[in-house]
Design a protein around this motif. Structure first.
Motif, PDB file in Angstrom:
ATOM      1  N   SER A  93       0.816  -1.212   0.000  1.00  0.00           N
ATOM      2  CA  SER A  93       0.000   0.000   0.000  1.00  0.00           C
ATOM      3  C   SER A  93       0.850   1.262   0.000  1.00  0.00           C
ATOM      4  O   SER A  93       1.807   1.383   0.760  1.00  0.00           O
ATOM      5  CB  SER A  93      -0.921   0.011   1.218  1.00  0.00           C
ATOM      6  N   GLN A 135      -0.787   4.008   0.650  1.00  0.00           N
ATOM      7  CA  GLN A 135      -1.663   4.843   1.470  1.00  0.00           C
ATOM      8  C   GLN A 135      -1.373   4.728   2.959  1.00  0.00           C
ATOM      9  O   GLN A 135      -2.066   5.321   3.775  1.00  0.00           O
ATOM     10  CB  GLN A 135      -3.131   4.476   1.197  1.00  0.00           C
ATOM     11  N   CYS A 178      -4.167   5.150   7.774  1.00  0.00           N
ATOM     12  CA  CYS A 178      -4.319   5.365   6.334  1.00  0.00           C
ATOM     13  C   CYS A 178      -4.072   6.847   6.057  1.00  0.00           C
ATOM     14  O   CYS A 178      -4.160   7.695   6.963  1.00  0.00           O
ATOM     15  CB  CYS A 178      -5.707   4.927   5.870  1.00  0.00           C
ATOM     16  N   ALA A 179      -3.755   7.167   4.826  1.00  0.00           N
ATOM     17  CA  ALA A 179      -3.441   8.555   4.462  1.00  0.00           C
ATOM     18  C   ALA A 179      -4.603   9.486   4.774  1.00  0.00           C
ATOM     19  O   ALA A 179      -4.399  10.608   5.239  1.00  0.00           O
ATOM     20  CB  ALA A 179      -3.064   8.632   2.987  1.00  0.00           C
ATOM     21  N   HIS A 180      -5.827   9.026   4.544  1.00  0.00           N
ATOM     22  CA  HIS A 180      -6.995   9.869   4.816  1.00  0.00           C
ATOM     23  C   HIS A 180      -7.058  10.235   6.304  1.00  0.00           C
ATOM     24  O   HIS A 180      -7.196  11.413   6.646  1.00  0.00           O
ATOM     25  CB  HIS A 180      -8.284   9.172   4.386  1.00  0.00           C
TER      26      HIS A 180
END
Length: 102
Positions: free
Chosen positions: A19, A21, A32-34
């Motif tokens: 990943s 992310q 996670c990046a979000h």
């Protein structure tokens, strides 16, 4: 050796070893990046540090057995959703301080 944890600690989104992310702090807290950029605003809720993109371990043995086959990713999930009220207080204290100065 990085653990390459399998999911976001907050939302439990899958973050497989390949990943792009996955974001980590210096203690390998994994998000996670979000979540790391939007919800947490680049402040780790566990240590107050900043996040960086987690490196991707090579799939193939290009050199000296340094690859995912010999050093597999962790399967241990650390699902511990962030207390958003407590994180808001941390954001208030640290958001004006650059990650490298915290």
């Amino acid at each position: 050796m990085l653990e390459l944890r399998p999911s976001c600690e907050h939302c439990n989104t899958a973050l497989p070893p390949e990943s792009t992310q996955a974001m980590i702090c210096s203690f390998e807290c994994t998000f996670c990046a979000h979540c790391a950029t939007t919800l947490l605003q680049n402040i780790c809720p566990n240590c107050g540090g900043g996040f960086a993109v987690r490196p991707v371990r090579p799939l193939q043995n290009w050199k000296n057995d340094n690859f995912l086959g010999k050093y597999p990713a962790s399967a241990m999930v650390k699902y511990r959703p962030v207390d958003l009220a407590a994180h808001r207080l941390l954001l208030e204290r640290l958001s004006a301080i650059a990650p490298e100065k915290r």
